[in-house]
Design a protein around this motif. Structure first.
Motif, short mmCIF file in Angstrom:
data_model
loop_
_atom_site.label_atom_id
_atom_site.label_comp_id
_atom_site.label_asym_id
_atom_site.label_seq_id
_atom_site.Cartn_x
_atom_site.Cartn_y
_atom_site.Cartn_z
N GLN B 6 48.64 42.27 44.29
CA GLN B 6 47.89 40.86 43.79
C GLN B 6 48.22 39.58 44.16
O GLN B 6 49.34 39.62 44.45
CB GLN B 6 48.29 40.78 42.17
CG GLN B 6 47.55 42.07 41.15
CD GLN B 6 47.82 42.00 39.74
OE1 GLN B 6 48.13 42.70 38.99
NE2 GLN B 6 47.24 40.76 39.41
N THR B 20 40.87 31.64 42.00
CA THR B 20 40.27 32.84 42.44
C THR B 20 41.69 33.79 42.57
O THR B 20 42.71 33.48 43.57
CB THR B 20 39.55 33.09 43.98
OG1 THR B 20 38.29 32.56 43.68
CG2 THR B 20 39.34 34.41 44.19
N ARG B 22 43.11 37.70 43.58
CA ARG B 22 42.81 38.84 44.42
C ARG B 22 43.63 40.24 43.95
O ARG B 22 44.75 39.88 43.86
CB ARG B 22 43.11 38.52 45.98
CG ARG B 22 42.72 39.77 46.73
CD ARG B 22 42.73 39.30 48.30
NE ARG B 22 42.38 40.52 49.33
CZ ARG B 22 43.17 41.13 50.12
NH1 ARG B 22 44.43 40.80 50.13
NH2 ARG B 22 42.62 41.97 50.88
N HIS B 24 44.24 44.00 45.43
CA HIS B 24 44.05 44.86 46.73
C HIS B 24 44.35 46.27 46.41
O HIS B 24 45.70 46.30 46.10
CB HIS B 24 44.32 44.26 47.90
CG HIS B 24 44.25 45.02 49.32
ND1 HIS B 24 43.08 45.08 49.87
CD2 HIS B 24 45.06 45.68 49.89
CE1 HIS B 24 43.27 46.24 51.02
NE2 HIS B 24 44.41 46.35 50.99
N ASP B 73 38.84 45.73 47.30
CA ASP B 73 39.40 44.48 46.83
C ASP B 73 38.45 44.00 45.53
O ASP B 73 37.26 44.33 45.48
CB ASP B 73 38.73 43.37 47.89
CG ASP B 73 39.70 43.50 48.91
OD1 ASP B 73 39.41 43.16 50.05
OD2 ASP B 73 41.23 43.44 48.75
N LEU B 75 38.21 40.68 43.06
CA LEU B 75 38.18 39.35 43.00
C LEU B 75 37.91 38.78 41.47
O LEU B 75 36.95 39.07 41.09
CB LEU B 75 37.65 38.29 43.88
CG LEU B 75 37.87 38.75 45.49
CD1 LEU B 75 36.94 37.84 46.26
CD2 LEU B 75 39.23 38.75 45.77
#
Lengths: 115, 112
Positions: B6, B20, B22, B24, B73, B75
């Motif tokens: 993260q 934002t 993220r 992954h 991913d 978001l």
């Protein structure tokens, strides 16, 4: 609808004593039940799950949990607690009929094991 | 943490700014989830995804949006951050047909 209740915010035990963390659940269909543990500043780690079969489930680090359908409970247990078991524990449930695999979590129980 | 990262891990921002976060993953898990963790509430589901470009709302989705353009991913966007969105945010993944979810390390967000 599905939900979980963890009736104790905190559990305190002495090292070497049995540890029990309580969880009750509510689902419309059959339950899939989970226990997770969270150490400070870490993500949640999976401990064990009940899907079907034997009501007594064994998991990581010597933990086990007993599924009781009549009491809608899934209490987490450890016969002899260690200081390193001190952490935040979450119970979670999902309805077996769901196709989106969403879990509902309890509010968590903080376990403190004193030396 | 099952190959889940993260970013950022910590963020301080001001009210009204967009943020934002993220998530992954390297596990090729189909399902991805965003939760927020607040004292006394446990984890509450914000949004989840059941495939690329397939997302749906959770129980506390107001003020949040998500996007998933690639399997790896996911978001989470706060369009205009508010102080009530100060929290720790966790991403999780899950297998199709699986049961347990796998969690990332979390992002601590503070909105001043």
């Amino acid at each position: 609808a599905q939900s979980v209740a963890q009736p104790e915010d905190q559990v305190n035990v002495a090292e070497g004593n049995p540890l029990t963390v309580k969880c009750t659940y509510s689902v419309s269909g059959n339950p899939y039940l989970f226990w997770y543990v969270q150490y400070p500043n870490r993500g949640l780690q999976f401990l064990l799950k009940y899907i079907t079969g034997d009501n007594l489930v064994k998991g990581s680090y010597g933990f086990e949990a007993e599924f009781n359908k009549s009491q809608t409970s899934f209490h987490l247990k450890k016969p002899s607690a260690l200081v390193s078991d001190s952490a935040l524990y979450f119970c979670a449930v999902r309805d077996a009929r769901q196709g989106d695999y969403k879990l509902s979590f309890g509010a968590g129980t903080t376990v403190t094991v004193r030396a | 943490d099952a190959g889940i990262t993260q970013s950022p891990r910590h963020k301080v921002t001001e009210t009204g700014t967009p943020v934002t976060l993220r998530c992954h993953q390297t596990e090729n898990h189909r399902y991805m989830y965003w939760y927020r963790q607040d004292p006394g509430h446990g984890l509450r589901l914000i949004h989840y995804s059941y495939g690329v470009k397939d997302t749906d709302k959770g129980e506390v989705s107001d003020g949040y949006s998500v996007s998933r353009s690639k399997t790896e991913d996911f978001l989470l966007t706060l369009e205009s951050a508010t102080s009530s969105q100060t929290s720790v945010y966790f991403c999780a993944t899950g297998l199709a047909g699986g049961n347990e979810q796998f969690f990332g390390p979390g992002t601590r967000l503070t909105v001043l």
